[in-house]
Design an enzyme around this catalytic site. Structure first.
Site, PDB file in Angstrom:
ATOM      1  N   ARG A 379       0.867  -1.188   0.000  1.00 59.89           N
ATOM      2  CA  ARG A 379       0.000   0.000   0.000  1.00 59.89           C
ATOM      3  C   ARG A 379       0.894   1.225   0.000  1.00 59.89           C
ATOM      4  NH1 ARG A 379      -5.061  -2.107   1.485  1.00 59.89           N
ATOM      5  NH2 ARG A 379      -5.002  -3.749   3.056  1.00 59.89           N
ATOM      6  N   ARG A 409      -6.209  -5.429  -0.521  1.00 58.50           N
ATOM      7  CA  ARG A 409      -7.649  -5.157  -0.449  1.00 58.50           C
ATOM      8  C   ARG A 409      -7.971  -3.671  -0.329  1.00 58.50           C
ATOM      9  NH1 ARG A 409      -9.793  -8.802   3.573  1.00 58.50           N
ATOM     10  NH2 ARG A 409      -9.995 -10.315   1.918  1.00 58.50           N
ATOM     11  N   HIS A 439       3.112  -9.552   1.015  1.00 51.80           N
ATOM     12  CA  HIS A 439       2.828  -8.615   2.101  1.00 51.80           C
ATOM     13  C   HIS A 439       4.119  -8.137   2.777  1.00 51.80           C
ATOM     14  CE1 HIS A 439       1.025  -7.661   6.201  1.00 51.80           C
ATOM     15  NE2 HIS A 439       0.268  -6.959   5.382  1.00 51.80           N
ATOM     16  N   TYR A 472       0.361   5.099  11.919  1.00 51.59           N
ATOM     17  CA  TYR A 472       0.558   3.728  12.378  1.00 51.59           C
ATOM     18  C   TYR A 472       1.889   3.620  13.119  1.00 51.59           C
ATOM     19  CZ  TYR A 472      -2.984   2.249   8.891  1.00 51.59           C
ATOM     20  OH  TYR A 472      -4.125   2.085   8.149  1.00 51.59           O
ATOM     21  N   HIS A 596       0.684  -1.232  14.877  1.00 58.75           N
ATOM     22  CA  HIS A 596       0.824  -2.030  13.661  1.00 58.75           C
ATOM     23  C   HIS A 596       2.111  -2.856  13.626  1.00 58.75           C
ATOM     24  CE1 HIS A 596       1.124  -2.513   9.130  1.00 58.75           C
ATOM     25  NE2 HIS A 596      -0.135  -2.834   9.350  1.00 58.75           N
TER      26      HIS A 596
END
Length: 716
Positions: A379, A409, A439, A472, A596
């Site tokens: 992202r 997503r 990821h 985060y 996170h």
């Protein structure tokens, strides 16, 4: 006593129920009257957006299982149908508390500070009504598209998550039957309209749907409007992509994204006083059950409260902005590569600035000695400086390879745009691996130096997103360690050429090697405990729901290993079960920043090992994603990371402690020195930025810092 079967469903909490419990913890922050009022608005807004995603993905997935007659039970022993029944009730309870908080606590508190939300257009005074009607004529009316349903016009497509107003209308002749009509509240216009101030310090706002509802008769001039009520639907937004059959993954994802607007309706939100006949039409057209309807006492979709937070003039009801501080190891003069050559550098965001990560790529793009840059992107921000630097590097003739994960997503469209742009700039773009999400967060820079080729690596727990890096909490390391450099090369060769290395030097990579690594680390502590040696595990992550890992933790706890878990969200493990989890504690920290980072500590009989990485202890992370776990090898950095864990374990302000009955409670603060871990790290970073580098030691200089309010710097 016989051996305990640690896989029994009684030892586990349902994943979806645990997530709703997490959202209840977020909501509890909105209910906390010790927080500044406008900070409470933010938590109420976050609760609403969280719930939307939960329904679009998790509830939708369960409904798919029910439709497919999938009867396999989850780790807590529930079928998909049983899970749906349980979480539907819990979600209704949560929404009731949410709107009770909004109506009984937040609205009166806002009024007390001079801000009134007009809850019904009938309450407008004459001058205010004139302003609203004029605003409708000039700004709203030209944008609206009223849609009727009759014998010649079918029920229109109602888009996912949009706010709409449904109406029953009747021809003015008075003899015709009522007909259904609907109008979408346009998302291109501000949802919140500020009325002209008549009194200094007193502000009134009205929501766009109230303005439309007041003037809806102007859209149907030959009709009488019998009733008009807002409604909103959630559709199944869980993409199902057959990657083996997809000749072009990019095109297949673009095609699937369009289908999100057509997915099955899984939730209907309506105004609680909706006309029964109007509701009957919506129920029939959306083919929705009674329990999937949420009757709302208040405005639908409370995410508008995040916009309200941005209203000027209420700074005293917000936390003061926090500006991320310089990284202590990089405060002296010199380029980023010379700093890294001096030793590994720990990054702790958002307390320390994210700038070094951006500069790492920027400097590599311009440096004539840099030969190649390789990076994974999951992202990124809307105007990403990292993307711009990668494009510039390719234009400067460097070998640039970027893995852009198209299946991230709700960022799919964004990532498709970036992927195409990078390809145009001359980068080699990889679109992830078939069947797996990539990821991991890794960047490799290959540089020609006097003594040969040197590899510089950044490894992190969070995304390469300069915007969320201010929101985060994440950790990262910059290193030029030769073994890690070799592993980084192997990772990118695996991603681009499918070549699996025979061995790894330092990194552990999912989906093949990581589960086994974690299992062995936990089992080593279990063995030490059984041999009478001290044994201790501290693990910080976002979610814990992997049954094999939980069973291994139970076994460790039963052997006497002290296990301290810091789990922000889902936790399917239970604490306090005699003979099973008596030695396990779980805490969830919900604060101004979203926790996170993933950090894992193992005592290892005094030879302490600390790891950080991109993976939670979830089946999807360990079995279905490319994830990276990396060690913290420098002894000084180990102390710093352990210090981070210690402070979080001592947090008695924002930490919610899991109880044996599966509830979470905050600690009793009476008579205790208060410690808010996020505030502590903010103040510690500010103090360290003032010190000369040779005095940079947070452990020696540690002080208890009072839990005073502090807040992130808002995005412009």
């Amino acid at each position: 006593m016989g051996e305990i079967d640690f896989t029994k469903p009684i030892y586990y909490t349902n994943r979806e129920s645990s997530w709703l419990s997490f959202n209840a913890r977020v909501l509890s922050e909105a209910r906390d009257k010790t927080l500044p009022l406008f900070e409470r608005l933010k938590f109420l807004s976050i609760t609403s957006s969280n719930l939307d995603e939960f329904f679009m993905i998790r509830v939708a997935s369960l409904k798919d299982m029910v439709h497919a007659r999938y009867t396999k039970k989850d780790i807590a022993g529930l079928t998909a149908e049983e899970q749906l029944a349980q979480i539907t009730k819990e979600a209704h309870d949560l929404v009731n508390v949410q709107y009770s908080t909004y109506n009984r606590s937040v609205l009166p508190a806002l009024k007390n500070v001079g801000l009134t939300i007009i809850t019904a257009h009938e309450d407008l005074k004459e001058e205010e009504a004139d302003f609203v009607d004029q605003y409708f004529e000039e700004n709203v009316y030209p944008v609206l598209t009223p849609m009727a349903m009759d014998s010649s016009r079918p029920f229109p497509l109602i888009r996912n998550k949009t706010l709409n107003i449904g109406a029953l209308i009747r021809k003015k002749d008075g003899e015709s039957k009522t007909e259904f009509a609907t109008v979408q509240v346009p998302s291109v216009l501000p949802r919140m309209v500020v009325l002209p101030e008549k009194e200094a310090g007193k502000k009134k706002v009205i929501l766009l749907e109230e303005i439309i509802e007041r003037n809806i008769g102007k859209l149907f001039l030959n009709y009488d409007v019998v009733c008009a009520h807002p409604y909103r639907i959630m559709r199944n937004a869980d993409l199902t992509i057959d990657e083996d059959e997809a000749a072009d993954l990019l095109k297949e994802i673009q095609k699937q994204l369009k289908k999100r607007q057509w997915g099955e309706v899984i939730r209907l939100e309506i105004e609680d006083k909706m006309n029964a006949k109007l509701l009957k039409i919506l129920k029939k057209e959306f083919d929705i059950k009674e329990e999937e309807i949420f009757e709302i006492n208040g405005p639908l979709d409370l995410t508008f409260l995040m916009k309200m937070y941005g209203l000027p003039g209420y700074e005293e009801y917000k936390y003061k902005p926090y500006r991320p501080q310089p990284v202590p190891a990089m405060m002296e003069e010199g380029d980023i590569f010379s700093h890294i050559r001096k030793g590994d550098i720990l990054l702790h965001h958002p307390y320390m600035t994210f700038d070094p990560v951006v500069d790492f790529v920027r400097q590599a793009a311009k440096d004539p000695d840099v030969l190649a840059i390789k990076q994974t992107l999951y992202r990124v921000s809307g105007n990403s400086p990292i993307i711009a630097a990668l494009a510039q590097a390719a234009e400067n003739g460097k070998q640039v390879s970027v893995l852009v994960e198209l299946k991230a997503r709700f960022d799919e469209e964004n990532n498709i745009v970036w992927a195409k742009m990078l390809e145009k700039a001359g980068c080699h773009v990889i679109y992830g691996l078939v069947g797996l999400k990539t990821h991991s967060k890794i960047t490799l820079v290959v540089r020609r130096e006097e003594d040969g080729i040197r590899r510089y690596v950044h490894l992190g727990t969070g995304n390469y997103n300069d915007s969320t890096a201010k929101l985060y909490t994440d950790c990262g390391i910059l290193t030029c360690s030769e073994p890690i450099g070799e592993d980084a090369t192997a990772v990118f060769n695996m991603l681009s050429g499918y070549s699996e290395p025979k061995r790894w030097n330092r990194l552990a990579v999912a989906p093949i090697w990581l589960r086994n690594k974690f299992t062995k680390l936990i089992e080593r502590e279990t063995k030490n405990a059984r041999e009478g040696k001290p044994a201790h595990i501290i693990a910080k992550m976002n979610s814990l729901c992997d049954p094999q890992i939980i069973a291994t933790l139970y076994e460790a706890s039963a052997a006497g290993v002290k296990i301290e878990l810091i789990v922000r969200g889902i936790c399917c493990l239970k604490v306090g079960i005699p003979g099973v989890s008596e030695n396990i504690s779980v805490r969830s920290i919900v604060g101004n920043f979203l926790e996170h980072s993933r950090i894992f500590y193992f005592l290892n009989n005094g030879m302490e090992e600390i790891y950080m990485g991109s993976a939670d202890w979830m089946p999807r992370n360990l079995d279905k994603r490319v994830e990276i776990l990396f060690p913290v090898e420098c002894e000084e950095l180990k102390k710093e990371v352990f210090h981070i864990l210690q402070i979080q374990l001592e947090d008695n302000v924002k930490a919610h402690i899991l109880q044996p009955d599966n509830t979470y409670v905050k600690q009793d603060k009476r008579g205790k020195v208060l410690l808010d871990s996020q505030n502590y790290f903010c103040r510690e970073a500010v103090e360290r930025a003032k010190m000369p580098q040779d005095q940079q030691d947070p452990i020696k200089n540690r002080v208890f810092i009072p839990a005073e309010p502090i807040e992130i710097e808002e995005e412009s």
